[in-house]
Design a protein around this motif. Structure first.
Motif, PDB file in Angstrom:
ATOM      1  N   SER A   1     146.407  93.891  11.639  1.00  0.00           N
ATOM      2  CA  SER A   1     147.439  93.046  12.239  1.00  0.00           C
ATOM      3  C   SER A   1     148.169  92.200  11.201  1.00  0.00           C
ATOM      4  O   SER A   1     149.126  91.506  11.543  1.00  0.00           O
ATOM      5  N   TYR A   2     147.722  92.256   9.962  1.00  0.00           N
ATOM      6  CA  TYR A   2     148.268  91.403   8.905  1.00  0.00           C
ATOM      7  C   TYR A   2     148.933  92.253   7.827  1.00  0.00           C
ATOM      8  O   TYR A   2     148.447  93.336   7.482  1.00  0.00           O
TER       9      TYR A   2
ATOM     10  N   ILE B   1     148.179  82.981   9.846  1.00  0.00           N
ATOM     11  CA  ILE B   1     147.303  83.134   8.688  1.00  0.00           C
ATOM     12  C   ILE B   1     145.888  83.374   9.177  1.00  0.00           C
ATOM     13  O   ILE B   1     145.331  82.573   9.929  1.00  0.00           O
ATOM     14  N   GLY B   2     145.339  84.491   8.760  1.00  0.00           N
ATOM     15  CA  GLY B   2     143.969  84.816   9.108  1.00  0.00           C
ATOM     16  C   GLY B   2     143.061  84.704   7.899  1.00  0.00           C
ATOM     17  O   GLY B   2     143.483  84.956   6.767  1.00  0.00           O
ATOM     18  N   TRP B   3     141.843  84.302   8.163  1.00  0.00           N
ATOM     19  CA  TRP B   3     140.804  84.331   7.128  1.00  0.00           C
ATOM     20  C   TRP B   3     139.811  85.435   7.494  1.00  0.00           C
ATOM     21  O   TRP B   3     139.388  85.533   8.660  1.00  0.00           O
TER      22      TRP B   3
ATOM     23  N   LYS C   1     143.862  88.980  16.343  1.00  0.00           N
ATOM     24  CA  LYS C   1     143.538  88.010  15.288  1.00  0.00           C
ATOM     25  C   LYS C   1     142.417  88.483  14.372  1.00  0.00           C
ATOM     26  O   LYS C   1     142.375  88.089  13.204  1.00  0.00           O
ATOM     27  N   GLU C   2     141.498  89.303  14.879  1.00  0.00           N
ATOM     28  CA  GLU C   2     140.359  89.721  14.074  1.00  0.00           C
ATOM     29  C   GLU C   2     140.547  91.116  13.466  1.00  0.00           C
ATOM     30  O   GLU C   2     139.655  91.607  12.802  1.00  0.00           O
TER      31      GLU C   2
ATOM     32  N   CYS D   1     142.400  85.612   2.586  1.00  0.00           N
ATOM     33  CA  CYS D   1     143.379  85.172   3.551  1.00  0.00           C
ATOM     34  C   CYS D   1     144.448  86.263   3.682  1.00  0.00           C
ATOM     35  O   CYS D   1     144.673  87.047   2.760  1.00  0.00           O
ATOM     36  N   ALA D   2     145.063  86.291   4.849  1.00  0.00           N
ATOM     37  CA  ALA D   2     146.063  87.297   5.154  1.00  0.00           C
ATOM     38  C   ALA D   2     147.148  86.673   6.019  1.00  0.00           C
ATOM     39  O   ALA D   2     146.889  85.693   6.728  1.00  0.00           O
ATOM     40  N   ALA D   3     148.338  87.240   5.963  1.00  0.00           N
ATOM     41  CA  ALA D   3     149.464  86.656   6.683  1.00  0.00           C
ATOM     42  C   ALA D   3     150.265  87.730   7.399  1.00  0.00           C
ATOM     43  O   ALA D   3     150.383  88.872   6.922  1.00  0.00           O
TER      44      ALA D   3
END
Length: 125
Positions: free
Chosen positions: A111-112, A34-36, A106-107, A96-98
């Motif tokens: 990638s999400y 999970i990325g913010w 990650k950035e 948010c992304a998954a």
């Protein structure tokens, strides 16, 4: 249906705190990275941090280290972004992304696979 829903944004004074929530439906967040991210007007979407299911220490961009914390509440299938010591430079729409497993970068938004609708955070006196 896979869905991410952010909440918790709002107006806060400099130095204040907010906690954003990212609630998932249709899949188990425990198996996903999970990325913010955040996006300010006229700027590119920027990675804030990321948590994966098998890494104890979430990743944070340098400008938020020590101020922001990402953590999971598996029972609620929710990931949180706790933001402290906010500054006007933190003003943006937060997303948010998954992605399943691990994020290749990650950035990198690419990638999400799944994204929420975003929640506005405004830091102003």
């Amino acid at each position: 249906q896979v869905q991410l829903v952010e909440s918790g944004g709002g107006l806060v004074q400099p130095g204040g705190s907010l906690r954003l929530s990212c609630a998932a439906s249709g899949f188990n967040l425990d198996y996903y990275a999970i990325g913010w991210f955040r996006q300010a007007p006229g700027k590119e979407r920027q990675g804030v941090g990321c948590i994966t299911h098998s890494v104890d220490n979430p990743y944070y961009r340098d400008s938020v280290k020590g101020r922001f914390t990402i953590f999971r509440e598996s029972a609620k299938n929710t990931v949180y972004l706790q933001m402290n010591s906010l500054t006007p430079e933190d003003t943006a729409v937060y997303y948010c992304a998954a992605t399943f497993g691990f994020a290749r970068n990650k950035e990198d938004p690419q990638s999400y696979n799944y994204w929420g609708q975003g929640t506005q955070v405004t830091v102003s006196s």
